[in-house]
Design an enzyme around this catalytic site. Structure first.
Site, short mmCIF file in Angstrom:
data_model
loop_
_atom_site.label_atom_id
_atom_site.label_comp_id
_atom_site.label_asym_id
_atom_site.label_seq_id
_atom_site.Cartn_x
_atom_site.Cartn_y
_atom_site.Cartn_z
N SER A 94 5.14 -7.08 3.44
CA SER A 94 5.70 -7.38 4.76
C SER A 94 6.54 -8.66 4.71
CB SER A 94 4.55 -7.56 5.74
OG SER A 94 3.66 -8.54 5.24
N GLU A 118 -4.93 -4.06 -1.93
CA GLU A 118 -6.38 -3.84 -1.82
C GLU A 118 -6.69 -2.54 -1.07
OE1 GLU A 118 -4.54 -6.25 -0.67
OE2 GLU A 118 -5.03 -6.81 1.40
N LYS A 159 -1.34 -7.08 -9.37
CA LYS A 159 -2.33 -7.14 -8.27
C LYS A 159 -1.88 -6.11 -7.23
CE LYS A 159 -2.97 -8.62 -4.39
NZ LYS A 159 -3.56 -7.55 -3.55
N CYS A 166 9.69 1.62 3.38
CA CYS A 166 10.57 0.50 3.72
C CYS A 166 11.99 1.00 3.94
CB CYS A 166 10.53 -0.57 2.65
SG CYS A 166 11.22 0.00 1.12
N GLU A 168 9.25 -4.31 13.02
CA GLU A 168 9.01 -3.21 12.06
C GLU A 168 7.75 -2.47 12.52
OE1 GLU A 168 7.74 -4.17 8.00
OE2 GLU A 168 8.81 -2.41 7.29
N PHE A 195 0.80 -1.22 0.00
CA PHE A 195 0.00 0.00 0.00
C PHE A 195 0.84 1.28 0.00
CE2 PHE A 195 0.84 -0.14 4.58
CZ PHE A 195 1.03 1.20 4.86
P1 NAD Z 1 1.36 -6.76 3.00
O1 NAD Z 1 2.35 -7.84 3.11
O2 NAD Z 1 0.22 -6.74 3.95
O3 NAD Z 1 0.67 -6.78 1.53
C1 NAD Z 1 1.44 -6.61 0.36
C2 NAD Z 1 0.72 -7.27 -0.81
O4 NAD Z 1 0.72 -8.68 -0.64
C3 NAD Z 1 -0.75 -6.88 -0.96
O5 NAD Z 1 -1.05 -6.77 -2.32
C4 NAD Z 1 -1.48 -8.06 -0.32
O6 NAD Z 1 -2.77 -8.25 -0.86
C5 NAD Z 1 -0.58 -9.22 -0.65
N1 NAD Z 1 -0.52 -10.31 0.33
C6 NAD Z 1 -0.58 -10.23 1.67
N2 NAD Z 1 -0.39 -11.45 2.22
C7 NAD Z 1 -0.18 -12.31 1.20
C8 NAD Z 1 0.07 -13.70 1.11
N3 NAD Z 1 0.15 -14.48 2.20
N4 NAD Z 1 0.21 -14.26 -0.12
C9 NAD Z 1 0.16 -13.50 -1.23
N5 NAD Z 1 -0.10 -12.18 -1.21
C10 NAD Z 1 -0.26 -11.58 -0.01
O7 NAD Z 1 2.16 -5.37 3.03
P2 NAD Z 1 1.59 -3.89 3.16
O8 NAD Z 1 1.08 -3.65 4.53
O9 NAD Z 1 0.69 -3.59 2.00
O10 NAD Z 1 2.94 -3.05 2.93
C11 NAD Z 1 3.83 -2.71 3.95
C12 NAD Z 1 4.99 -3.66 4.00
O11 NAD Z 1 5.68 -3.66 2.76
C13 NAD Z 1 6.03 -3.23 5.03
O12 NAD Z 1 6.46 -4.37 5.72
C14 NAD Z 1 7.16 -2.64 4.20
O13 NAD Z 1 8.43 -2.70 4.79
C15 NAD Z 1 7.08 -3.51 2.99
N6 NAD Z 1 7.71 -2.85 1.85
C16 NAD Z 1 8.93 -3.32 1.47
C17 NAD Z 1 9.59 -2.71 0.42
C18 NAD Z 1 10.93 -3.20 -0.01
O14 NAD Z 1 11.40 -2.78 -1.06
N7 NAD Z 1 11.58 -4.06 0.73
C19 NAD Z 1 9.00 -1.63 -0.24
C20 NAD Z 1 7.76 -1.18 0.19
C21 NAD Z 1 7.11 -1.81 1.24
#
Ligand code: NAD
Length: 488
Positions: free
Chosen positions: A225, A175, A172, A280, A381, A148
């Protein structure tokens, strides 16, 4: 707004799945909703991508990039509208949203160099009479699952490279922020990209999993995450996919006593509290060496107290809300646990209101001091505007703390001493290093190079890594017998 999917060149409303609302995190207003795709609809999208690949992969790369040149122009022309959408659904300030878009557009520009980037290499007479050539060819259908916090930039870490390299691409998006992706796809549609080459599929993890498990999806790019990154990595490997997963982070900054106090404080505050800490690459921990501890405790507390928090569309606001009330509650609890573990609360940003925005999920800048490197708060985090100060006696101690951390997305040093800086960049175990920089985000020409638990895979997003990720190598070993040529 009725948030639609973009499948095979047309906007599609799913009638079957759960309805998912999207709210403005600052005002609480309902912005729109979408209906998640069913598994059958995901299958249909993948089938159309597979069909589209046959023609798209045969379009010369010099023609493929013309769509990206058009996309770049359209993104520039619609920058303000896109930025407003990002602010409304994600919460960051308008200036931060513009900055994010600039970084996304940079990736479109870099991918326009694909005729050069995709070149292979060759040898004539590698052994007598034998030539060898390496070509790069597209994989097929690639999917990206994105988070997000950067609704435009992160999809653009992948989409331009995948397309320019000759793949079909399925996005994708999160959401929680699907509307920015819709706007980007409306612009892609204006480029007249052939149907099925790029598609937008909304949904939660069930849609992501349908893509990961689908036999005709060849590559998965994931950003999110760490727990989800690990799950996706395992599952994608199980299904035999090429996969890159960028996970969570916990970024430390080391401040030496010779760092410039005013400049360093301002840069660290921007890194820790910019985007409400939901980056991140946000600084989460300051390891202050020697005398720097006292100096920076005071300057950081002052700057944390003075940051203007509010709705990102309002003028002069420096920091917006976190993404949801749930996220705000989670952050409050982590701070509470930190205090119980012995940290001192210097600035408490909890339970504060922004006038006129009673429904906003605001957390104000928070500063904890005397945090133990072994406390949970030093490894969890937070993903909110919370900064922890860890005192250290020496740079060796600071480097040891960093190298014992689970994550390795970024580490920064503030100093005016070149030898310390050189040592830091050589010895620290993190993939993105900043020297007198607060958010060491590599430009699109370099890979976004997370290490340890922040990244699973070997090829990162952006630059040459993206080109390698989205292509497979073919080596041709060739021999032509001279005697066959005698007839001419
Ligand atoms: P999230 O893991 O909740 O969701 C990310 C995406 O994955 C969404 O599209 C979600 O629908 C999907 N998703 C969630 N669980 C899943 C699963 N088990 N299987 C498949 N798809 C799944 O993350 P968020 O809250 O949207 O974003 C924040 C996180 O993203 C933070 O931990 C941040 O550090 C990380 N992030 C990392 C980077 C990087 O480059 N390392 C960059 C931006 C954000």
């Amino acid at each position: 707004m009725d948030i639609l999917h973009y499948i095979n060149g047309t906007w599609h409303r799913s009638e079957q799945g759960d309805v998912r609302p999207v709210h403005n995190p600052a005002t609480g207003e309902l912005l729109g909703s979408f209906t998640s795709l069913s598994i059958e609809e995901v299958d249909h999208a993948v089938a159309t991508a597979t069909t589209a690949f046959r023609d798209w992969s045969n379009v010369p790369v010099t023609e493929r990039i013309q769509y990206l040149f058009r996309l770049k122009t359209l993104l520039e022309e619609n920058l303000q509208d896109l930025a407003r959408t990002i602010t409304m659904e994600c919460g960051k300030t308008l200036a931060e949203a513009v900055g994010e878009l600039r970084r996304g557009i940079e990736n479109v520009e870099t991918a326009c160099a694909m005729p050069l980037l995709i070149q292979g290499y060759n040898n004539e007479d590698l052994t007598r009479g034998i030539d060898e050539h390496l070509f790069r060819q597209p994989l097929g259908v690639a999917a990206a699952i994105t988070p997000f916090n950067f609704p435009a930039m992160i999809p653009l870490w992948f989409l331009p490279y995948a397309l320019a390299a000759g793949n079909c691409f399925l996005l994708k998006p999160s959401e929680q922020v699907p509307m920015t992706a819709v706007k980007i796809f409306e612009l892609l549609e204006q480029t007249k990209l052939p149907p099925g080459v790029a598609q937008l599929l909304h949904g939660e993890k069930e849609v992501a999993q349908a893509l990961i498990q689908h036999p005709d999806v060849d590559a998965i790019s994931f950003v999110g995450s760490s727990p989800a990154a690990h799950a996706v990595y395992r599952e994608a490997a199980h299904y035999g996919k090429r996969v890159q997963c960028q996970g969570g982070a916990k970024n430390p900054v080391v401040v030496l006593p010779d760092a410039d106090p005013t400049l360093t404080t301002s840069i660290i505050a921007d890194s820790a509290f910019g985007c409400a800490g939901q980056r991140c690459l946000a600084t989460s921990i300051v390891i202050a060496v020697g005398q720097a501890h006292q100096t920076f405790r005071e300057t950081l507390a002052e700057t944390a107290r003075s940051r203007r928090v509010g709705y990102g569309l309002d003028a002069e606001v420096e920091m917006g809300p976190v993404i949801t009330h749930h996220s705000r509650e989670r952050i409050h609890q982590i701070v509470e646990k930190g205090v119980h573990s012995g940290a001192t609360l210097c600035v408490d940003g909890r339970d504060k209101n922004v006038s006129g925005y009673a429904y906003g999920s605001f957390v104000f800048p928070t500063l904890l001091d005397d945090v133990s490197p072994h406390a949970d708060i030093s490894s969890t985090e937070i993903f909110g505007p919370v900064l922890s100060l860890i005192p250290a006696q020496t740079i060796d101690e600071a480097i040891d703390v960093i190298n014992s951390m689970v994550h390795g997305n970024m580490a920064c040093l503030f100093t005016s001493d070149g030898a310390s800086a050189r040592r830091f960049r050589r010895e620290v175990k993190a993939g993105n290093i900043g020297i007198n920089i607060g958010v060491a985000a590599p430009m699109s020409y370099y890979p976004f190079s997370g290490w340890k638990s922040s990244f699973l895979g070997d090829l990162h997003a952006q630059g040459r890594h993206a080109v390698e990720f989205y292509t497979q190598t073919k080596v041709v070993v060739e021999r032509w017998y001279p005697e066959w040529n005698r007839k001419f």
